[in-house]
Design a protein around this motif. Structure first.
Motif, short mmCIF file in Angstrom:
data_model
loop_
_atom_site.label_atom_id
_atom_site.label_comp_id
_atom_site.label_asym_id
_atom_site.label_seq_id
_atom_site.Cartn_x
_atom_site.Cartn_y
_atom_site.Cartn_z
N UNK A 142 0.99 -1.08 0.08
CA UNK A 142 0.04 0.03 0.17
C UNK A 142 0.92 1.32 -0.10
N UNK A 143 0.11 2.48 -0.05
CA UNK A 143 1.21 3.55 -0.24
C UNK A 143 1.64 4.29 1.21
N UNK A 144 1.50 3.34 2.19
CA UNK A 144 2.08 3.63 3.40
C UNK A 144 3.05 2.57 3.76
N UNK A 145 3.36 1.58 2.93
CA UNK A 145 4.25 0.48 3.05
C UNK A 145 5.39 1.05 3.55
N UNK A 146 6.19 0.25 4.44
CA UNK A 146 7.62 0.74 4.87
C UNK A 146 8.47 -0.59 4.68
N UNK A 147 8.25 -1.16 3.44
CA UNK A 147 8.96 -2.33 3.00
C UNK A 147 10.32 -1.96 2.54
N UNK B 9 5.10 -3.60 -1.80
CA UNK B 9 5.83 -2.13 -1.70
C UNK B 9 5.01 -1.11 -1.87
N UNK B 10 5.37 -0.04 -1.81
CA UNK B 10 4.36 1.01 -2.48
C UNK B 10 4.79 1.03 -4.07
N UNK B 11 3.62 1.48 -4.69
CA UNK B 11 3.54 1.80 -6.22
C UNK B 11 3.80 3.06 -6.68
#
Length: 378
Positions: A68-73, A114-116
């Motif tokens: 998602x757009x909050x991912x901390x991957x 991850x974020x996209x």
């Protein structure tokens, strides 16, 4: 107080001060072996591992629950022109200098946890494939990956000033050298800023992975480290997306004198101020068999609506990446500022390391001063 007692107290104070100062990690990031993404731990450097910087701010075990757009991957991929990631900040309007230890993966495809990237982020790309490395350079709207407009950026790599990497604990994988399964890439580097980027991954058992993906010339910028027609201003305009075969570049920093002698360049200490000149001009390696595509055919997963990129509790782990600061020359070779505490490699002494040393000396001095005062008044 006897001399023996005083000596014992001084020794104890020094030992205490040394034990209280964060140290470099016992295992550098490039020494960890997690052959495939599924082997990645929750975090390479967890909350119990605070060194000169840290702990790690994100996590390495990424899947559909973290996408998602909050991912901390902080596990990244560079596979091909259609499927790659860039390291960029967690929060909007950030500078690379202030966030290099905390960057997260922004990818062109779903499926990595991850974020996209947003549609319009990538504005031109050239991929250069050699037997020893893959290098992707191009033009980017950096504001769409949370980088402040006008930021000259900096370097991110698998070394870092304390060997923990930038981002701290960041892992890299690719199918480029192991087509049937994404394998871990040990040496990689990324420059991003001034609306340009370069990400380079080196084959682990290639002829010179440490050289082609070296990370000790961060202050002279993208053109010297990633010479291509984009980074050297060869007239390539936005809108071109191509994949080429390429000869190996000359290892960054290596050049030939007029008399034919080969020598090497090392960037000067930051204490001497901005780098004004470099004694050689970078040259792009010869490329061939270029195949051009339209971006619309390459990037079908890019998001069309911006969502908040403020980190949340989504995913597995959280933490604080410390207070590493820098003022990077980053992507532009003409950038005048250096990156104190930046990703300049284990052989460089950044601001964070210097700060830890200063703290160390302060603690020792305080302890010794107290002890000598006790001895004086005893």
């Amino acid at each position: 107080m006897s001399r023996v007692a005083l000596s014992a107290l001084v020794f104890a104070a020094v030992a205490y001060a040394q034990s209280s100062v964060p140290t470099f990690p016992a295992t550098p990031l490039i020494s960890f072996s997690f052959p495939h993404p599924t082997d990645a731990p929750e975090q390479v450097y967890g909350p119990d591992r605070t060194f000169v910087r840290g702990p790690q701010s994100g996590y390495n075990r990424c899947n559909s629950t973290t996408e998602n757009q909050n991912s901390l991957c902080q596990t990244s991929f560079v596979n091909d022109i259609t499927d790659f990631c860039l390291w960029a900040p967690q929060t909007s309007n950030s500078t690379i200098a202030d966030t290099e230890g905390e960057e997260v993966a922004w990818c062109t495809k779903k499926g990595h946890g991850t974020r996209i990237m947003l549609d319009g982020t990538l504005q031109g790309i050239q991929v250069l494939n050699t037997p020893d490395y893959t290098m992707i350079t191009g033009l980017i709207d950096q504001t769409k990956v949370n980088i402040q407009s006008g930021d000259a950026g900096g370097e991110l790599d698998s070394g870092g000033q304390d060997t923990a990497g930038n981002p701290i604990g960041g892992l890299m994988y690719s199918t480029r050298f192991s087509p049937n399964n994404a394998g871990q890439i040990i040496h990689w580097t990324e420059f991003i800023g001034n609306n340009q980027f370069c990400i380079k991954i080196c084959k682990n058992d290639g002829t010179n992975p440490e050289g082609f993906c070296q990370h000790t010339l961060d202050r002279i910028g993208l053109g010297f480290n990633c010479p291509s027609k984009y980074t050297l201003g060869g007239g390539t305009s936005a809108g071109t997306f191509e994949v080429c075969d390429s000869d190996n570049m000359i290892v960054p920093g290596i050049y030939t004198l007029p008399g034919g002698t080969t020598t090497s360049y090392a960037q000067p200490p930051e204490s001497l101020g901005p780098i004004q000149t470099v004694p050689y001009t970078p040259v792009a390696a010869a490329s061939s068999n270029c195949v051009t595509s339209a971006s619309s055919a390459l990037y079908t997963d890019l998001l069309t609506v911006s969502t908040s990129a403020t980190p949340s509790a989504s995913g597995s782990a959280t933490g604080s990446a410390g207070t590493t600061k820098a003022t990077g020359s980053g992507a532009a070779a003409s950038g005048s500022a250096s990156r104190s505490g930046s990703a300049s490699g284990a052989n460089s002494t950044g601001a964070s390391q210097s700060g830890a040393d200063a703290l160390h000396m302060s603690m020792v001095a305080t302890a010794l001063g107290t002890l000598f005062a006790v001895a004086f008044f005893a």
